[in-house]
Write an enzyme that holds these catalytic residues in place. Structure first.
Site, PDB file in Angstrom:
ATOM      1  N   LYS A  52      23.831 -36.933  73.353  1.00 54.35           N
ATOM      2  CA  LYS A  52      23.992 -35.579  72.802  1.00 54.35           C
ATOM      3  C   LYS A  52      25.446 -35.338  72.408  1.00 54.35           C
ATOM      4  O   LYS A  52      25.730 -34.814  71.327  1.00 54.35           O
ATOM      5  CB  LYS A  52      23.527 -34.535  73.828  1.00 54.35           C
ATOM      6  CG  LYS A  52      22.008 -34.484  73.983  1.00 54.35           C
ATOM      7  CD  LYS A  52      21.557 -33.668  75.184  1.00 54.35           C
ATOM      8  CE  LYS A  52      20.033 -33.756  75.331  1.00 54.35           C
ATOM      9  NZ  LYS A  52      19.530 -33.069  76.531  1.00 54.35           N
ATOM     10  N   GLN A  96      21.226 -30.092  81.925  1.00 54.08           N
ATOM     11  CA  GLN A  96      20.333 -31.252  81.845  1.00 54.08           C
ATOM     12  C   GLN A  96      19.372 -31.277  83.033  1.00 54.08           C
ATOM     13  O   GLN A  96      19.776 -31.082  84.186  1.00 54.08           O
ATOM     14  CB  GLN A  96      21.180 -32.542  81.791  1.00 54.08           C
ATOM     15  CG  GLN A  96      20.395 -33.799  81.532  1.00 54.08           C
ATOM     16  CD  GLN A  96      19.834 -33.895  80.118  1.00 54.08           C
ATOM     17  OE1 GLN A  96      20.253 -33.186  79.204  1.00 54.08           O
ATOM     18  NE2 GLN A  96      18.871 -34.763  79.912  1.00 54.08           N
ATOM     19  N   ASP A 119      18.272 -24.970  74.404  1.00 52.26           N
ATOM     20  CA  ASP A 119      17.107 -25.732  74.877  1.00 52.26           C
ATOM     21  C   ASP A 119      15.815 -24.956  74.646  1.00 52.26           C
ATOM     22  O   ASP A 119      14.727 -25.533  74.692  1.00 52.26           O
ATOM     23  CB  ASP A 119      17.229 -25.985  76.395  1.00 52.26           C
ATOM     24  CG  ASP A 119      17.714 -27.390  76.717  1.00 52.26           C
ATOM     25  OD1 ASP A 119      17.523 -28.291  75.883  1.00 52.26           O
ATOM     26  OD2 ASP A 119      18.271 -27.563  77.808  1.00 52.26           O
TER      27      ASP A 119
HETATM   28  N1  LIG Z   1      17.937 -29.473  79.613  1.00 56.61           N
HETATM   29  C1  LIG Z   1      17.359 -30.563  79.100  1.00 56.61           C
HETATM   30  N2  LIG Z   1      17.181 -30.648  77.768  1.00 56.61           N
HETATM   31  C2  LIG Z   1      16.594 -31.756  77.222  1.00 56.61           C
HETATM   32  O1  LIG Z   1      16.423 -31.820  75.991  1.00 56.61           O
HETATM   33  C3  LIG Z   1      16.211 -32.838  78.084  1.00 56.61           C
HETATM   34  C4  LIG Z   1      16.428 -32.692  79.459  1.00 56.61           C
HETATM   35  N3  LIG Z   1      16.993 -31.548  79.940  1.00 56.61           N
HETATM   36  N4  LIG Z   1      16.051 -33.664  80.323  1.00 56.61           N
HETATM   37  C5  LIG Z   1      15.428 -34.886  79.871  1.00 56.61           C
HETATM   38  C6  LIG Z   1      14.771 -34.771  78.511  1.00 56.61           C
HETATM   39  C7  LIG Z   1      14.658 -36.094  77.778  1.00 56.61           C
HETATM   40  N5  LIG Z   1      15.489 -35.962  76.588  1.00 56.61           N
HETATM   41  C8  LIG Z   1      15.769 -37.013  75.690  1.00 56.61           C
HETATM   42  C9  LIG Z   1      16.778 -36.953  74.757  1.00 56.61           C
HETATM   43  C10 LIG Z   1      17.091 -38.025  73.950  1.00 56.61           C
HETATM   44  C11 LIG Z   1      16.388 -39.214  74.027  1.00 56.61           C
HETATM   45  C12 LIG Z   1      16.784 -40.388  73.178  1.00 56.61           C
HETATM   46  O2  LIG Z   1      17.763 -40.356  72.468  1.00 56.61           O
HETATM   47  N6  LIG Z   1      16.031 -41.501  73.262  1.00 56.61           N
HETATM   48  C13 LIG Z   1      16.335 -42.729  72.528  1.00 56.61           C
HETATM   49  C14 LIG Z   1      16.695 -43.883  73.454  1.00 56.61           C
HETATM   50  C15 LIG Z   1      17.534 -43.541  74.632  1.00 56.61           C
HETATM   51  C16 LIG Z   1      17.642 -44.678  75.650  1.00 56.61           C
HETATM   52  O3  LIG Z   1      17.931 -45.820  75.241  1.00 56.61           O
HETATM   53  O4  LIG Z   1      17.460 -44.431  76.831  1.00 56.61           O
HETATM   54  C17 LIG Z   1      15.119 -43.161  71.771  1.00 56.61           C
HETATM   55  O5  LIG Z   1      14.007 -42.736  72.132  1.00 56.61           O
HETATM   56  O6  LIG Z   1      15.262 -43.938  70.836  1.00 56.61           O
HETATM   57  C18 LIG Z   1      15.347 -39.283  74.935  1.00 56.61           C
HETATM   58  C19 LIG Z   1      15.040 -38.189  75.739  1.00 56.61           C
HETATM   59  C20 LIG Z   1      16.050 -34.743  76.587  1.00 56.61           C
HETATM   60  N7  LIG Z   1      15.651 -34.004  77.612  1.00 56.61           N
END
Ligand SMILES: Nc1nc(=O)c2c([nH]1)NC[C@@H]1CN(c3ccc(C(=O)N[C@@H](CCC(=O)O)C(=O)O)cc3)C=[N+]21
Length: 293
Positions: A52, A96, A119
């Site tokens: 992020k 988060q 969020d």
């Molecule tokens: N307050 C809060 N807001 C959120 O938006 C929030 C949270 N808590 N807690 C957890 C979940 C999960 N989440 C992700 C964000 C980016 C990827 C992302 O960039 N994923 C990459 C790969 C990342 C990797 O390699 O681990 C992909 O799918 O290609 C995944 C999951 C946001 N979340």
């Protein structure tokens, strides 16, 4: 089968965000500013928050990270949130998730000024979403809508089956897919772990949104040929063969489902990347006061 490529769609939208951010900065002399609070050092959370922050930089936003040890108290956290609520230099704030067990995530969410709740978890934003009023839409559902939009997929009249009823994905997604909009205008079925005839339900889906948090939960025998498959799962397993030391699995058995699908999102490289775009778009809208004055 065609891939709903999160890398492609997210990069395209980030170019638009960067252009708007540059214009905002030229007009106001400051950058849109996202602040993230991270408690503890959960491996997943570290990765997502780092991503992020990096993406903020990419599109010309300012980003701040406030860290706390796992033993931080609820009161300390709420005190900090109040401070940030009052800071006119911060447009968007996220805490988060998940949080340590001694902290009530709803108390934390409620403490965030809804005008900075990028969020979209605050009751005011959720309530306004239900009423189809301007609001911050939760980042993952927003990202999924942006993905469907980027590929020009018309969802009107389709049967959308959502698998999983979480407050941050399944429940809001079911509302967004049913509303009078495109993407939207779907007949929606919301299924979950206690749904008895789950396979039969999912088989009816023209669109399947899998957000139940179990590796390879949606299998080929559950999918109608030609369905559009959106995989929200991010199940991590340690791996000795990858450089990062872990491997990600979706909630969909991609290998066997993909040949049946008309469109499908990969994991990684799908919805996760769009979640970040949803967050950036909410932060920009907050800075530009497009939703709240
Ligand atoms: N307050 C809060 N807001 C959120 O938006 C929030 C949270 N808590 N807690 C957890 C979940 C999960 N989440 C992700 C964000 C980016 C990827 C992302 O960039 N994923 C990459 C790969 C990342 C990797 O390699 O681990 C992909 O799918 O290609 C995944 C999951 C946001 N979340």
């Amino acid at each position: 089968m065609q891939l709903l490529d999160g890398k492609f769609a997210s990069e395209k939208i980030k170019l638009e965000i960067a252009a708007e951010a540059a214009e905002f900065t030229a007009q106001t002399g400051r950058k849109p500013h996202l602040l993230a609070i991270l408690v503890g050092n959960d491996g997943g959370s570290e990765t997502y928050v780092a991503s992020k922050m990096k993406n903020c930089e990419k599109v010309g936003f300012e980003s701040s990270l406030v860290r706390y040890d796992t033993d931080v108290t609820e009161e300390e956290l709420i005190q900090k949130i109040r401070e940030i609520n009052a800071d006119a230099g911060v447009d968007g704030m996220i805490v988060q998730l998940p949080l340590p067990k001694h902290i009530d995530p709803e108390k934390i969410t409620d403490a965030i000024d809804y005008r900075k709740d990028v969020d979209g978890f605050h009751p005011v934003n959720l309530g306004r979403m239900m009423r189809n009023q301007p609001c911050f839409i939760p980042a993952t559902p927003y990202g999924i809508l942006l993905m469907l939009q980027a590929y020009g997929i018309d969802t009107t009249g389709k049967h959308c089956v959502v698998v999983g009823r979480s407050n941050i994905v399944g429940s809001p997604m079911s509302i967004l897919m049913a509303r009078n909009a495109n993407p939207g205008n779907c007949t929606v079925t919301l299924t979950h772990s206690k749904t008895t005839n789950l396979k039969e339900m999912v088989l009816q889906g023209d669109i399947v949104i899998a957000a139940i948090g179990r590796k390879n939960f949606v299998t080929a025998d559950m999918v109608k040929p030609g369905a559009i498959i959106i995989d929200v799962g991010i199940n991590r397993e340690t791996s000795e063969t990858t450089k990062s030391g872990y491997k990600l699995y979706g909630d969909v058995d991609f290998e066997n489902v993909a040949p049946l699908a008309s469109w499908i999102t990969p994991v990684p490289g799908g919805v996760g990347l769009m979640t970040i775009v949803g967050l950036l778009k909410n932060t920009l809208a907050s800075a530009k006061k497009e939703i709240y004055q």
